[in-house]
Design a protein around this motif. Structure first.
Motif, PDB file in Angstrom:
ATOM      1  N   LEU B 135       0.811  -1.220   0.000  1.00  0.00           N
ATOM      2  CA  LEU B 135       0.000   0.000   0.000  1.00  0.00           C
ATOM      3  C   LEU B 135       0.846   1.273   0.000  1.00  0.00           C
ATOM      4  CD1 LEU B 135      -2.741  -1.192   2.526  1.00  0.00           C
ATOM      5  CD2 LEU B 135      -3.044  -0.829   0.072  1.00  0.00           C
ATOM      6  N   GLY B 136       2.179   1.106   0.076  1.00  0.00           N
ATOM      7  CA  GLY B 136       3.033   2.285  -0.095  1.00  0.00           C
ATOM      8  C   GLY B 136       3.910   2.672   1.073  1.00  0.00           C
ATOM      9  N   LEU B 137       3.961   1.867   2.125  1.00  0.00           N
ATOM     10  CA  LEU B 137       4.837   2.217   3.256  1.00  0.00           C
ATOM     11  C   LEU B 137       6.299   2.129   2.799  1.00  0.00           C
ATOM     12  CD1 LEU B 137       5.050   2.955   6.277  1.00  0.00           C
ATOM     13  CD2 LEU B 137       5.154   0.514   6.778  1.00  0.00           C
ATOM     14  N   SER B 138       7.041   3.204   2.988  1.00  0.00           N
ATOM     15  CA  SER B 138       8.448   3.249   2.577  1.00  0.00           C
ATOM     16  C   SER B 138       9.301   2.416   3.534  1.00  0.00           C
ATOM     17  CB  SER B 138       8.938   4.693   2.575  1.00  0.00           C
ATOM     18  OG  SER B 138       8.966   5.190   3.906  1.00  0.00           O
ATOM     19  N   GLU B 139      10.513   2.114   3.121  1.00  0.00           N
ATOM     20  CA  GLU B 139      11.418   1.376   4.015  1.00  0.00           C
ATOM     21  C   GLU B 139      11.814   2.239   5.213  1.00  0.00           C
ATOM     22  OE1 GLU B 139      11.896  -2.017   3.729  1.00  0.00           O
ATOM     23  OE2 GLU B 139      10.276  -1.459   2.377  1.00  0.00           O
ATOM     24  N   LYS B 140      11.891   3.556   4.988  1.00  0.00           N
ATOM     25  CA  LYS B 140      12.151   4.462   6.118  1.00  0.00           C
ATOM     26  C   LYS B 140      10.973   4.404   7.092  1.00  0.00           C
ATOM     27  CE  LYS B 140      13.416   9.312   7.040  1.00  0.00           C
ATOM     28  NZ  LYS B 140      12.239   9.867   7.691  1.00  0.00           N
ATOM     29  N   GLY B 141       9.767   4.362   6.557  1.00  0.00           N
ATOM     30  CA  GLY B 141       8.577   4.255   7.392  1.00  0.00           C
ATOM     31  C   GLY B 141       8.549   2.946   8.162  1.00  0.00           C
ATOM     32  N   VAL B 142       8.977   1.871   7.518  1.00  0.00           N
ATOM     33  CA  VAL B 142       9.030   0.564   8.205  1.00  0.00           C
ATOM     34  C   VAL B 142       9.957   0.664   9.408  1.00  0.00           C
ATOM     35  CG1 VAL B 142       9.812  -1.836   8.019  1.00  0.00           C
ATOM     36  CG2 VAL B 142       8.524  -0.799   6.133  1.00  0.00           C
ATOM     37  N   MET B 143      11.129   1.259   9.194  1.00  0.00           N
ATOM     38  CA  MET B 143      12.089   1.353  10.298  1.00  0.00           C
ATOM     39  C   MET B 143      11.579   2.263  11.404  1.00  0.00           C
ATOM     40  SD  MET B 143      14.433  -0.719  10.292  1.00  0.00           S
ATOM     41  CE  MET B 143      15.042  -0.072  11.832  1.00  0.00           C
ATOM     42  N   GLU B 144      10.873   3.329  11.022  1.00  0.00           N
ATOM     43  CA  GLU B 144      10.292   4.210  12.045  1.00  0.00           C
ATOM     44  C   GLU B 144       9.278   3.445  12.890  1.00  0.00           C
ATOM     45  OE1 GLU B 144      10.680   8.343   9.407  1.00  0.00           O
ATOM     46  OE2 GLU B 144       8.711   7.595   9.988  1.00  0.00           O
ATOM     47  N   ALA B 145       8.472   2.631  12.249  1.00  0.00           N
ATOM     48  CA  ALA B 145       7.493   1.830  12.987  1.00  0.00           C
ATOM     49  C   ALA B 145       8.200   0.829  13.904  1.00  0.00           C
ATOM     50  CB  ALA B 145       6.569   1.109  12.007  1.00  0.00           C
ATOM     51  N   VAL B 146       9.256   0.214  13.384  1.00  0.00           N
ATOM     52  CA  VAL B 146      10.027  -0.752  14.181  1.00  0.00           C
ATOM     53  C   VAL B 146      10.603  -0.072  15.424  1.00  0.00           C
ATOM     54  CG1 VAL B 146      12.169  -2.117  14.192  1.00  0.00           C
ATOM     55  CG2 VAL B 146      10.575  -2.290  12.256  1.00  0.00           C
ATOM     56  N   GLN B 147      11.115   1.137  15.234  1.00  0.00           N
ATOM     57  CA  GLN B 147      11.701   1.856  16.377  1.00  0.00           C
ATOM     58  C   GLN B 147      10.654   2.128  17.457  1.00  0.00           C
ATOM     59  OE1 GLN B 147      13.306   5.292  14.435  1.00  0.00           O
ATOM     60  NE2 GLN B 147      15.103   4.218  13.650  1.00  0.00           N
ATOM     61  N   VAL B 148       9.455   2.529  17.041  1.00  0.00           N
ATOM     62  CA  VAL B 148       8.411   2.833  18.035  1.00  0.00           C
ATOM     63  C   VAL B 148       8.011   1.561  18.783  1.00  0.00           C
ATOM     64  CG1 VAL B 148       6.078   3.739  18.397  1.00  0.00           C
ATOM     65  CG2 VAL B 148       7.573   4.808  16.698  1.00  0.00           C
ATOM     66  N   VAL B 149       7.902   0.452  18.049  1.00  0.00           N
ATOM     67  CA  VAL B 149       7.570  -0.823  18.714  1.00  0.00           C
ATOM     68  C   VAL B 149       8.653  -1.187  19.718  1.00  0.00           C
ATOM     69  CG1 VAL B 149       7.283  -3.311  18.381  1.00  0.00           C
ATOM     70  CG2 VAL B 149       6.201  -1.709  16.800  1.00  0.00           C
ATOM     71  N   GLN B 150       9.893  -1.032  19.303  1.00  0.00           N
ATOM     72  CA  GLN B 150      10.991  -1.398  20.205  1.00  0.00           C
ATOM     73  C   GLN B 150      10.979  -0.521  21.455  1.00  0.00           C
ATOM     74  OE1 GLN B 150      15.125  -0.830  18.827  1.00  0.00           O
ATOM     75  NE2 GLN B 150      15.433  -2.870  19.655  1.00  0.00           N
ATOM     76  N   LEU B 151      10.862   0.774  21.268  1.00  0.00           N
ATOM     77  CA  LEU B 151      10.905   1.685  22.412  1.00  0.00           C
ATOM     78  C   LEU B 151       9.741   1.432  23.372  1.00  0.00           C
ATOM     79  CD1 LEU B 151      11.919   4.932  20.521  1.00  0.00           C
ATOM     80  CD2 LEU B 151      13.290   3.762  22.260  1.00  0.00           C
ATOM     81  N   PHE B 152       8.547   1.279  22.831  1.00  0.00           N
ATOM     82  CA  PHE B 152       7.388   1.153  23.718  1.00  0.00           C
ATOM     83  C   PHE B 152       7.223  -0.260  24.265  1.00  0.00           C
ATOM     84  CE2 PHE B 152       6.798   5.340  22.245  1.00  0.00           C
ATOM     85  CZ  PHE B 152       6.178   5.981  23.302  1.00  0.00           C
ATOM     86  N   SER B 153       7.820  -1.241  23.614  1.00  0.00           N
ATOM     87  CA  SER B 153       7.870  -2.570  24.228  1.00  0.00           C
ATOM     88  C   SER B 153       8.787  -2.523  25.443  1.00  0.00           C
ATOM     89  CB  SER B 153       8.371  -3.614  23.219  1.00  0.00           C
ATOM     90  OG  SER B 153       7.423  -3.793  22.197  1.00  0.00           O
ATOM     91  N   CYS B 154       9.786  -1.678  25.361  1.00  0.00           N
ATOM     92  CA  CYS B 154      10.688  -1.460  26.501  1.00  0.00           C
ATOM     93  C   CYS B 154       9.969  -0.683  27.608  1.00  0.00           C
ATOM     94  CB  CYS B 154      11.924  -0.708  26.015  1.00  0.00           C
ATOM     95  SG  CYS B 154      12.999  -0.103  27.334  1.00  0.00           S
ATOM     96  N   TYR B 155       9.368   0.445  27.250  1.00  0.00           N
ATOM     97  CA  TYR B 155       8.712   1.295  28.255  1.00  0.00           C
ATOM     98  C   TYR B 155       7.575   0.559  28.974  1.00  0.00           C
ATOM     99  CZ  TYR B 155      11.123   5.304  26.165  1.00  0.00           C
ATOM    100  OH  TYR B 155      12.068   6.171  25.698  1.00  0.00           O
ATOM    101  N   THR B 156       6.795  -0.205  28.216  1.00  0.00           N
ATOM    102  CA  THR B 156       5.665  -0.875  28.851  1.00  0.00           C
ATOM    103  C   THR B 156       6.139  -1.922  29.854  1.00  0.00           C
ATOM    104  OG1 THR B 156       5.534  -2.348  26.921  1.00  0.00           O
ATOM    105  CG2 THR B 156       4.011  -0.505  26.982  1.00  0.00           C
TER     106      THR B 156
END
Lengths: 82, 174
Positions: B135-156
């Protein structure tokens, strides 16, 4: 009830005060979130992990709002009230 | 762009809720991944292929293929097809939840990708990452999403471990 005593802002090293002000501005609040206090207990962790957070949450190909929504989804999946 | 309206958050809840439901069944039954080139998992309940499906199920399959613009029917739906009425209604819910609404379809697929990663769902990550890219998610967008998952999996996890109560009432923040 927290299982540790969270430090008050004035108990943290002076070098972190600028970071704290940036955090309040980022969230539009006048107090320091508890998670910021947790992260800042070890300034070395605050500097490195905190920079990762700021870098990750700014507008990019995904907007900040989209990223906050992802954060909520992650919190929901992990069943985290905080 | 902000998400001040409740409608955004209802839609997001539908997306990660339905995604979690699908992933639980797909991974629980070891359904083969849709796109990744990994050793195929042997499903515990055999999916119903298009050729052997009833006309009613074929109608639903056709709608699914149109929605995903693919000739491949995801294994989760081929498994749910053992109860054609359930499949029809569940697919109706999935199609509604993942269609453009207040949140666009790409945002929803990106949310589903991240919810799947947080839930450690092989099936969900494979499916929704592929769909988000389509649907058009860029590779930069994929990595941004990965970073948020990683950070908030840590915070939670830290928040749970230290039993932090929320800082503020989310209803008070726009």
């Amino acid at each position: 009830m927290e299982t540790v005593r969270l430090l008050e802002e004035h108990e943290f090293p002076q070098e972190l005060q600028k970071y704290f002000e940036g955090t309040k501005t980022w969230f539009g609040i006048d107090y320091l979130p508890k998670m910021s206090k947790v992260i800042s207990y070890a300034p070395e962790f605050a500097n490195t992990h905190g920079r990762c957070s700021r870098r990750a949450m700014v507008d990019g190909d995904l907007t900040r709002a989209q990223k906050e929504m992802i954060a909520v989804a992650v919190s929901a999946v992990n069943a985290c009230e905080y | 762009m902000g998400y001040g309206d409740d409608a955004y958050w209802y839609e997001a809840a539908y997306v990660y809720g339905v995604t979690n439901g699908i992933n639980a069944v797909a991974d629980g039954l070891r359904l083969p991944l849709e796109n990744s080139d990994t050793p195929a998992r042997k499903p515990l309940i055999m999916p119903i292929e298009f050729e052997e499906a009833s006309d009613r199920v074929k109608d639903t399959y056709s709608d699914i293929m149109t929605f995903y613009q693919s000739e491949q029917i995801p294994a989760i739906f081929k498994t749910l097809a053992h109860d054609d009425g359930y499949l029809k209604d569940y697919w109706g819910a999935v199609r509604f939840v993942f269609s453009d609404g207040r949140l666009d379809r790409l945002t929803k697929e990106t949310l589903a990708f991240t919810a799947s990663m947080a839930a450690k769902s092989d099936y969900g990550v494979d499916f929704h990452l592929t769909e988000a890219r389509r649907l058009g998610l860029s590779e930069k967008g994929v990595m941004e999403a990965v970073q948020v998952v990683q950070l908030f999996s840590c915070y939670t996890k830290m928040a749970d471990g230290l039993q932090l109560s929320p800082d503020f009432d989310p209803m008070g923040v726009t």
